[in-house]
Design an enzyme around this catalytic site. Structure first.
Site, short mmCIF file in Angstrom:
data_model
loop_
_atom_site.label_atom_id
_atom_site.label_comp_id
_atom_site.label_asym_id
_atom_site.label_seq_id
_atom_site.Cartn_x
_atom_site.Cartn_y
_atom_site.Cartn_z
CG ASN A 107 -1.96 1.18 0.88
OD1 ASN A 107 -2.03 1.98 -0.29
ND2 ASN A 107 -2.45 1.12 1.43
CG ASP A 108 2.23 2.70 3.66
OD1 ASP A 108 1.03 3.22 3.14
OD2 ASP A 108 2.63 2.00 4.85
#
Lengths: 459, 105
Positions: free
Chosen positions: A385-386
């Site tokens: 995600n990040d």
């Protein structure tokens, strides 16, 4: 100390240098590690030969207990849990150094007038920093093992308590030099434990690997100081090597994440920019089933996979490799884009994928692959995600702002495989999830990949 | 030369060697390198053995034995776990690479 012992110790010190050198290249890494291990074993055996040690049976028994414990831990640990294992090993090492220094202090006190102030200072340093490293590593372990929250923990007055503890530690350090006593030594150790806890509590989960690396360097310096106190050159050289290379490695890692070490350690104290919202959003997204995603993938010419920690948690790396093999057999060019901090430590993802026997050539580092995204039909983000969050480029206030990311947003289609809408490790929302080009496939990564694999095979 | 200066010399030179030897490491190897360096400072086991083997107090003996156990966990566990990680990098030579001969698309 006989000359031959000094020469053996010199050889061991050289071996540790060669070990680090070996560990920094892929072809020589394993040999390097073994050279280091051999030197360590030799160095530990030497005093049994040239000194008339007391309590030998007990010492050997204690070494045996520690060896068995270490081997069992090292064999059983899952590759996904590697960061916390390193933290734990580092912590016990720091704890051991602090205890050794306390015992040395105990021996010095009767003839403290003959001991140089520098030796006493080094002893105080070892007690304090060894304890910090021990307590800090245990908290780090608890955060990564999710025995406690991985979010930054701050309470009002924390900077004051932290500052007070720091000043008290300096005062006690000076006291150890001017009038050494066991009471002061023990209080110093307890204070070190407190500082270690306070140091790591405010650090957010995503930054914890940097802290592990930093504490690793701390323990190295502790061992070096202990080596000076014991007049032992192996400890001095080995500890210093780990201290300096560990500090350097910490800076390298921080750079790869676009963070500064001070910001990581004290960012949460200054005003909570490392605190993410941490809540699931209810904005609309486009989700699809495995069959739809299979069609996207099956008829793409170029696919890039962005693997993340979620992949490893689900133990889905083997299924993913099968899927990539099937796609490859259909004529699709598939590569893995490896962000430097994918997983939970730099290089962690490479270890996890190597475990699943993904060929090394398919793992492409960020700088090399970032230009390819705009010619890519589908990016499949599995449990990450990040590392693809455009906020790192566009939102100056975001905790990950400035971190180099994979340009997944430039691809024609993006598919996220996610368990839920929960934000990533850094605790911030990812705008890319709401992009019109993005499709979400909800579910456990292993389960979803299995369904996806069958659907692609059926095309 | 003052003995403390000799130690200081060794220390300073080791600082530079430590930085120099790992300066070209690729990010792929950060995790094993950290783990291997972590194992190396387990050499505090040597210090723990020296202190414990020369003590004549019971309390110090117990504390020393605890230090030995902890240090042995650090040293042995560290090297074993690093080797486990690195084993996986070696296997990459197996011909598991997908080929394009199927070409159904």
């Amino acid at each position: 100390m006989p000359t031959w012992v000094q020469l053996v110790y010199l050889a061991c010190a050289v071996c540790f240098i060669l070990a680090l050198k070996g560990l920094s290249g892929p072809k020589t890494a394993r040999a390097g590690n073994l050279v280091g291990a051999a030197a360590a074993v030799v160095a530990v055996i030497v005093p049994f030969i040239y000194l008339d040690l007391d309590h030998v049976p007990l010492i050997v028994a204690a070494i045996a207990v520690g060896t068995v414990g270490g081997v069992i831990g090292a064999q059983r640990v899952q590759m996904t849990q590697m960061p916390q294992m390193v933290a734990l090993f580092n912590g016990v090492g720091g704890g051991a150094a602090a205890l050794v220094a306390l015992l040395e202090l105990d021996e010095m006190i009767p003839h403290a007038d003959d001991v140089s102030w520098f030796t006493l200072a080094a002893t105080a340093f070892t007690i304090l920093v060894g304890s910090i490293s021990f307590a800090g590593s245990i908290i780090t372990f608890a955060k990564l093992q999710e025995l406690m929250t991985s979010r930054p923990v701050v309470f009002p007055g924390l900077p004051i308590v932290f500052g007070g503890a720091g000043i008290a530690a300096i005062v006690l350090g000076v006291l150890t030099v001017t009038g050494p006593s066991m009471t002061v030594g023990i209080v110093l150790a307890l204070l070190g434990l407190l500082i270690g806890v306070l140091l790591v509590l405010p650090v957010g989960g995503a930054d914890v690997p940097i802290v592990i690396s930093l504490l690793n360097a701390f323990t190295g310096l502790t061992v070096a100081a202990g080596g000076y106190v014991l007049s032992n050159v192996v400890l001095l050289v080995a500890g210093t090597l780990v201290g300096s290379s560990g500090t350097f490695l910490t800076l390298l890692m921080a750079k790869a994440m676009g963070r500064s070490v001070t910001n990581i350690l004290f960012g949460a104290l200054k005003g909570g920019s490392t605190l993410g919202a941490g809540e699931a959003s209810d904005r609309p997204v486009r989700s699809a089933g495995p069959e739809d995603v299979a069609i996207l993938l099956g008829y793409a010419d170029r696919v890039i996979i962005v693997p993340g920690y979620g992949l490893a948690v689900a133990q889905a790396q083997h299924t993913l490799r099968e899927l990539v093999d099937v796609l490859g057999a259909r004529g699709t060019q598939v590569d893995y884009a490896i962000h430097p901090v994918a997983g939970r430590m730099p290089g962690h993802m490479n270890v996890l994928l190597a475990e699943a026997q993904v060929p090394y050539e398919q793992l492409i580092e960020m700088d090399e692959i970032n230009g390819d995204f705009k010619h890519t039909d589908v990016v499949l983000v599995v449990g990450a995600n990040d590392v693809v969050n455009p906020a790192a480029k566009t939102t100056p206030g975001a905790p990950i702002y400035g971190m180099p990311i994979l340009n997944a947003d430039e691809a024609k289609q993006i598919v996220f495989m996610k368990r839920s809408m929960r934000p990533g490790f850094a605790g911030i929302e990812n705008e890319l999830l709401f992009d019109p080009k993005t499709t979400l496939l909800f579910g456990d990564a292993k389960d979803s990949l299995g369904k996806l694999l069958n659907a692609v095979k059926a095309l | 030369m003052d003995e403390a200066v000799v130690w200081l010399t060794i220390f300073i030179l080791s600082v530079f060697v430590g930085i120099e030897v790992i300066s070209k490491v690729s990010s792929t190897l950060h995790t094993p390198l950290m783990s291997g360096a972590n194992a190396i400072h387990g050499i505090i086991l040597l210090g723990a053995v020296l202190v414990t083997g020369t003590t004549d107090s019971d309390v110090a003996l117990v504390v020393g034995l605890v230090a030995i156990v902890l240090a042995a966990v650090n040293m042995v566990g560290g090297f074993v776990v690093t080797d486990r990680m690195l084993q996986m990098f070696v296997r990459k030579k197996k011909p598991a690479a997908p080929t394009n001969e199927g070409g159904a698309a």
